[in-house]
Design a protein around this motif. Structure first.
Motif, PDB file in Angstrom:
ATOM      1  N   ASP A   1      -3.582  -3.370   2.384  1.00 39.74           N
ATOM      2  CA  ASP A   1      -3.700  -3.633   0.946  1.00 39.74           C
ATOM      3  C   ASP A   1      -4.395  -2.487   0.222  1.00 39.74           C
ATOM      4  OD1 ASP A   1      -2.804  -6.595   0.393  1.00 39.74           O
ATOM      5  OD2 ASP A   1      -3.951  -6.666   2.248  1.00 39.74           O
ATOM      6  N   VAL A   2      -5.514  -2.003   0.767  1.00 36.54           N
ATOM      7  CA  VAL A   2      -6.243  -0.946   0.066  1.00 36.54           C
ATOM      8  C   VAL A   2      -5.486   0.374   0.122  1.00 36.54           C
ATOM      9  CG1 VAL A   2      -8.487  -2.043   0.414  1.00 36.54           C
ATOM     10  CG2 VAL A   2      -7.714  -0.321   2.051  1.00 36.54           C
ATOM     11  N   LEU A   3      -4.617   0.545   1.125  1.00 34.14           N
ATOM     12  CA  LEU A   3      -3.790   1.740   1.164  1.00 34.14           C
ATOM     13  C   LEU A   3      -2.756   1.738   0.047  1.00 34.14           C
ATOM     14  CD1 LEU A   3      -2.989   2.182   4.975  1.00 34.14           C
ATOM     15  CD2 LEU A   3      -4.616   3.488   3.598  1.00 34.14           C
ATOM     16  N   SER A   4      -2.161   0.590  -0.206  1.00 38.27           N
ATOM     17  CA  SER A   4      -0.979   0.547  -1.067  1.00 38.27           C
ATOM     18  C   SER A   4      -1.267   0.276  -2.534  1.00 38.27           C
ATOM     19  CB  SER A   4       0.000  -0.520  -0.556  1.00 38.27           C
ATOM     20  OG  SER A   4      -0.585  -1.812  -0.610  1.00 38.27           O
ATOM     21  N   ARG A   5      -2.428  -0.357  -2.852  1.00 35.07           N
ATOM     22  CA  ARG A   5      -2.597  -0.795  -4.234  1.00 35.07           C
ATOM     23  C   ARG A   5      -4.065  -0.914  -4.603  1.00 35.07           C
ATOM     24  NH1 ARG A   5      -3.327  -6.480  -4.614  1.00 35.07           N
ATOM     25  NH2 ARG A   5      -3.513  -7.433  -2.554  1.00 35.07           N
ATOM     26  N   TYR A   6      -4.306  -0.982  -5.911  1.00 35.32           N
ATOM     27  CA  TYR A   6      -5.652  -1.148  -6.449  1.00 35.32           C
ATOM     28  C   TYR A   6      -5.865  -2.613  -6.820  1.00 35.32           C
ATOM     29  CZ  TYR A   6      -9.254  -1.203 -10.081  1.00 35.32           C
ATOM     30  OH  TYR A   6     -10.358  -1.512 -10.828  1.00 35.32           O
TER      31      TYR A   6
ATOM     32  N   VAL B   1      -8.468  11.772   0.896  1.00 36.43           N
ATOM     33  CA  VAL B   1      -8.552  10.396   1.392  1.00 36.43           C
ATOM     34  C   VAL B   1      -7.215   9.969   1.993  1.00 36.43           C
ATOM     35  CG1 VAL B   1      -8.999   7.992   0.789  1.00 36.43           C
ATOM     36  CG2 VAL B   1     -10.364   9.802  -0.257  1.00 36.43           C
ATOM     37  N   CYS B   2      -6.115  10.381   1.378  1.00 31.07           N
ATOM     38  CA  CYS B   2      -4.800  10.051   1.933  1.00 31.07           C
ATOM     39  C   CYS B   2      -4.611  10.704   3.300  1.00 31.07           C
ATOM     40  CB  CYS B   2      -3.698  10.475   0.970  1.00 31.07           C
ATOM     41  SG  CYS B   2      -3.597   9.458  -0.528  1.00 31.07           S
ATOM     42  N   GLU B   3      -5.135  11.903   3.484  1.00 34.98           N
ATOM     43  CA  GLU B   3      -5.081  12.551   4.797  1.00 34.98           C
ATOM     44  C   GLU B   3      -5.871  11.745   5.827  1.00 34.98           C
ATOM     45  OE1 GLU B   3      -4.708  17.210   3.257  1.00 34.98           O
ATOM     46  OE2 GLU B   3      -6.669  16.360   3.795  1.00 34.98           O
ATOM     47  N   LYS B   4      -7.059  11.280   5.431  1.00 32.61           N
ATOM     48  CA  LYS B   4      -7.855  10.443   6.329  1.00 32.61           C
ATOM     49  C   LYS B   4      -7.101   9.159   6.677  1.00 32.61           C
ATOM     50  CE  LYS B   4     -12.520  11.541   4.581  1.00 32.61           C
ATOM     51  NZ  LYS B   4     -13.760  10.871   4.133  1.00 32.61           N
TER      52      LYS B   4
ATOM     53  N   ALA C   1       2.632   5.004   2.449  1.00 34.40           N
ATOM     54  CA  ALA C   1       3.748   5.649   1.757  1.00 34.40           C
ATOM     55  C   ALA C   1       3.869   5.150   0.325  1.00 34.40           C
ATOM     56  CB  ALA C   1       5.049   5.393   2.522  1.00 34.40           C
ATOM     57  N   THR C   2       3.595   3.875   0.097  1.00 33.47           N
ATOM     58  CA  THR C   2       3.615   3.336  -1.261  1.00 33.47           C
ATOM     59  C   THR C   2       2.588   4.045  -2.137  1.00 33.47           C
ATOM     60  OG1 THR C   2       4.347   1.172  -0.492  1.00 33.47           O
ATOM     61  CG2 THR C   2       3.281   1.248  -2.640  1.00 33.47           C
ATOM     62  N   ARG C   3       1.395   4.240  -1.612  1.00 36.67           N
ATOM     63  CA  ARG C   3       0.346   4.957  -2.345  1.00 36.67           C
ATOM     64  C   ARG C   3       0.770   6.406  -2.594  1.00 36.67           C
ATOM     65  NH1 ARG C   3      -4.731   4.500  -4.874  1.00 36.67           N
ATOM     66  NH2 ARG C   3      -5.066   2.696  -3.529  1.00 36.67           N
TER      67      ARG C   3
END
Length: 308
Positions: free
Chosen positions: A163-168, A244-247, A262-264
């Motif tokens: 959830d935290v990867l894809s959306r706020y 952060v996306c790399e992490k 990928a959505t993010r």
């Protein structure tokens, strides 16, 4: 008589200030008005130039148990928070920006919630009221349906890594964090320009989050918010977002997690292309390729990134 406060978990409030003079009194009065008796308050000024230090000194004198930390140089939110975190000792921690407001039962209600969730709950968050610069109501963070249930953004609890990867969906000022989690993470990453997305990603990988369906905080909206600067010239945050996306890519283990990332990345890539940020767009497209989740439309974005 027994000391009731001593039997309760200690809660650290790190009150972070940078040029919040016009909002400080309201913010700090809301800390003083908390019904929870076992507080460890740190007033941290990140080299303000608007008279904030004088106000903070006044409150530190008024409340002798509060700690005052006036930083001579502007170090940013991540480093300023960590300096107070390392000096404090408590069970739970609140990162409190001093343009926001804590409602009186905020800490009491949130400690009870965290205790009910159990030791694997590293972060608790809740709904909040958004107010303008004059303190007037704008709306609430969560939009609700006809039955009063929060539907947009949709809250999530438990394992929320995808959830935290894809959306706020988390309003940052509402969070209470477990110290053992912050210690395990090493606090905020001081190499970044902002902290919340990175904290959510690193914390949610190993810890649970809990949503408390109450309004316990007022968050102040500003015309110059981070979202309004994103990908514009001089944006101080985009490099941190990519980092952060790399992490996050390194932490992903399942196809569902990669799809969420990928959505993010797809959203961030669209913003980079929209504002003609070629180097950033190329980095984001490279990360999107590494997820193995590209769609046909992503190839067009990749081509545009190469042109800019």
């Amino acid at each position: 008589m027994p000391d009731v406060a001593a039997d309760l978990p200690l809660v650290t409030i790190v009150a972070l200030c940078h040029n919040h003079a016009r909002f400080l009194a309201m913010a700090l009065d809301s800390v003083a008005a908390q019904t929870y008796p076992n507080l460890d308050v740190w007033l941290v000024d990140d080299a303000s130039t608007d008279g904030s230090p004088a106000i903070l000194r006044d409150y530190a004198a008024r409340y002798p148990g509060w700690h005052l930390l006036l930083l001579p140089d502007n170090v940013g939110n991540c480093r300023a928070f960590n300096q107070a975190l390392r000096r404090s000792q408590s069970d739970f921690v609140i990162d409190f920006a001093t343009d926001d407001v804590l409602l009186p039962t905020r800490v009491t209600r949130q400690v009870a919630f965290m205790q009910a969730q159990g030791a694997r709950c590293g972060v608790a968050y809740h709904d909040c009221e958004l107010i303008d610069e004059q303190g007037q109501h704008v709306r609430f963070h969560f939009r609700r349906d006809a039955h009063g249930q929060p539907v947009h953004p949709r809250p999530a609890s438990g394992g929320v890594f995808a959830d935290v990867l894809s959306r706020y969906f988390i309003s940052t000022p509402t969070m209470m964090m477990r110290r053992t989690m912050l210690t395990a993470l090493g606090g905020y990453d001081e190499a970044l320009a902002y902290e919340d997305f990175d904290l959510w990603v690193r914390a949610a990988h190993d810890w649970e989050f809990g949503f408390q369906d109450e309004v316990l905080t007022q968050k102040r909206l500003h015309p110059q918010s981070m979202s309004r600067k994103a990908y514009r010239p001089g944006d101080p945050y985009v490099a941190s977002t990519i980092r952060v996306c790399e992490k996050a890519l390194a932490l992903c283990r399942t196809p569902a997690e990669l799809a969420a990332l990928a959505t993010r990345l797809r959203w961030e890539l669209r913003q980079a292309v929209r504002f003609r940020r070629g180097p950033e767009a190329r980095k984001l497209y490279h990360l999107l390729r590494q997820t193995g989740q590209r769609r046909l439309t992503d190839y067009a974005l990749g081509a545009l990134a190469a042109v800019f």
